[in-house]
Design a protein around this motif. Structure first.
Motif, short mmCIF file in Angstrom:
data_model
loop_
_atom_site.label_atom_id
_atom_site.label_comp_id
_atom_site.label_asym_id
_atom_site.label_seq_id
_atom_site.Cartn_x
_atom_site.Cartn_y
_atom_site.Cartn_z
N GLY A 64 -7.84 8.40 -6.32
CA GLY A 64 -7.30 9.73 -6.12
C GLY A 64 -8.43 10.70 -5.81
O GLY A 64 -9.60 10.42 -6.06
N PHE A 65 -8.06 11.84 -5.25
CA PHE A 65 -9.08 12.83 -4.92
C PHE A 65 -8.50 14.24 -5.05
O PHE A 65 -7.29 14.45 -5.00
N THR A 66 -9.40 15.17 -5.22
CA THR A 66 -9.07 16.59 -5.17
C THR A 66 -10.14 17.24 -4.32
O THR A 66 -11.34 17.01 -4.52
N ALA A 67 -9.73 18.05 -3.36
CA ALA A 67 -10.66 18.75 -2.48
C ALA A 67 -10.40 20.25 -2.57
O ALA A 67 -9.24 20.69 -2.49
N HIS B 3 0.84 -1.19 0.00
CA HIS B 3 0.00 0.00 0.00
C HIS B 3 0.88 1.25 0.00
O HIS B 3 1.87 1.31 0.71
N ALA B 4 0.48 2.21 -0.82
CA ALA B 4 1.18 3.49 -0.85
C ALA B 4 0.15 4.59 -1.02
O ALA B 4 -0.85 4.42 -1.72
N GLU B 5 0.38 5.70 -0.35
CA GLU B 5 -0.51 6.84 -0.51
C GLU B 5 0.26 8.12 -0.23
O GLU B 5 1.26 8.11 0.48
N THR B 6 -0.22 9.17 -0.82
CA THR B 6 0.37 10.48 -0.58
C THR B 6 -0.69 11.54 -0.81
O THR B 6 -1.67 11.31 -1.52
N GLN B 7 -0.51 12.67 -0.18
CA GLN B 7 -1.37 13.80 -0.45
C GLN B 7 -0.54 15.07 -0.33
O GLN B 7 0.48 15.09 0.36
N VAL B 8 -1.01 16.09 -1.02
CA VAL B 8 -0.27 17.34 -1.03
C VAL B 8 -1.26 18.50 -0.95
O VAL B 8 -2.33 18.46 -1.56
N PHE C 270 -13.88 15.70 -5.18
CA PHE C 270 -14.06 14.76 -6.29
C PHE C 270 -13.13 13.59 -6.04
O PHE C 270 -11.95 13.78 -5.75
N ARG C 271 -13.66 12.38 -6.13
CA ARG C 271 -12.86 11.17 -5.90
C ARG C 271 -13.11 10.18 -7.01
O ARG C 271 -14.22 10.00 -7.48
N MET C 272 -12.03 9.49 -7.41
CA MET C 272 -12.11 8.45 -8.43
C MET C 272 -11.41 7.21 -7.88
O MET C 272 -10.31 7.31 -7.33
N ASP C 273 -12.06 6.06 -8.04
CA ASP C 273 -11.49 4.78 -7.58
C ASP C 273 -11.62 3.74 -8.67
O ASP C 273 -12.61 3.71 -9.40
N LEU D 114 -6.44 20.56 -1.97
CA LEU D 114 -5.72 19.40 -1.46
C LEU D 114 -5.93 18.27 -2.46
O LEU D 114 -7.04 18.06 -2.93
N ALA D 115 -4.88 17.52 -2.80
CA ALA D 115 -4.99 16.40 -3.73
C ALA D 115 -4.23 15.21 -3.16
O ALA D 115 -3.26 15.37 -2.42
N GLY D 116 -4.69 14.02 -3.54
CA GLY D 116 -4.02 12.82 -3.05
C GLY D 116 -4.29 11.63 -3.94
O GLY D 116 -5.26 11.61 -4.70
N VAL D 117 -3.41 10.65 -3.85
CA VAL D 117 -3.56 9.39 -4.59
C VAL D 117 -3.18 8.25 -3.65
O VAL D 117 -2.43 8.43 -2.69
N GLU D 118 -3.72 7.07 -3.98
CA GLU D 118 -3.34 5.87 -3.24
C GLU D 118 -3.37 4.68 -4.19
O GLU D 118 -4.10 4.69 -5.18
N ALA D 119 -2.59 3.68 -3.88
CA ALA D 119 -2.58 2.44 -4.65
C ALA D 119 -2.39 1.29 -3.67
O ALA D 119 -1.67 1.42 -2.67
#
Length: 188
Positions: free
Chosen positions: A143-146, A83-88, A162-165, A107-112
């Motif tokens: 991933g998401f963008t807030a 598992h990996a995730e990050t947000q900025v 907005f979130r996409m999976d 704020l944006a982030g992704v995970e896998a």
């Protein structure tokens, strides 16, 4: 485990034959259905292993090491999760001037995530034809963008997310969320 403990003293066919023949015999002799059932059940269960007895405990111990659910109860699946995730905070790290002009925070982030399951032949069989006894590997990502804005002396905070999976076994899912939070004290 319970089925195989029962089958260790008598096969299913043997038990059903004992039960059926005794039930039919007892109803023919005039017993009520309830009486015949109790008599037939008692007859078919004769020598059934009893919880806590040495024979039951020894059978239990033996079956828990047999990795075949037709005759044992072992489960030897191994699995790994990566598992990996990050947000900025884009406005803090890259768009400070934008935030000062608009008051918007982004704020944006992704995970896998990837799962690797090594089946034992009883559980988690690979659903891909021809790979039934191969490792099962699947993953998901998202991933998401807030976007957030605070107004009225930071007492009202509005957000749009907005979130996409995407999962290997399903289509891409898009989700939206809008929230408004009012706090009599300024929001942090």
């Amino acid at each position: 485990m319970a089925e195989n403990i029962d089958r260790s003293y008598k096969s299913d066919d043997h038990w059903f034959n004992d039960y059926t023949s005794r039930f039919n015999n007892e109803t023919t002799q005039g017993q009520s259905v309830e009486q015949a059932h109790n008599t037939a059940r008692s007859f078919a269960d004769n020598r059934r292993l009893q919880t806590g007895t040495p024979l039951f405990n020894n059978t239990l111990k033996k079956l828990q090491y047999i990795n075949n659910w037709d005759s044992g109860a072992a489960l030897r699946v191994t699995a790994n999760l990566i598992h990996a995730e990050t947000q900025v905070d884009l406005t803090q790290d890259y768009l400070a001037t934008f935030k000062k002009k608009t008051g918007l925070e982004i704020l944006a982030g992704v995970e896998a995530r990837m799962y690797v399951i090594v089946p034992d032949g009883n559980y988690f069989i690979n659903p891909v034809p021809g790979k039934e006894h191969k490792n099962l590997t699947y993953g998901r990502w998202g991933g998401f963008t807030a976007v957030t804005k605070k107004i009225f002396d930071n007492k009202l905070k509005g957000s749009v997310v907005f979130r996409m999976d995407k999962n290997d076994y399903s289509d891409i899912k898009m989700n939206r969320r809008v929230s408004v939070v009012y706090s009599p004290l300024p929001c942090a």
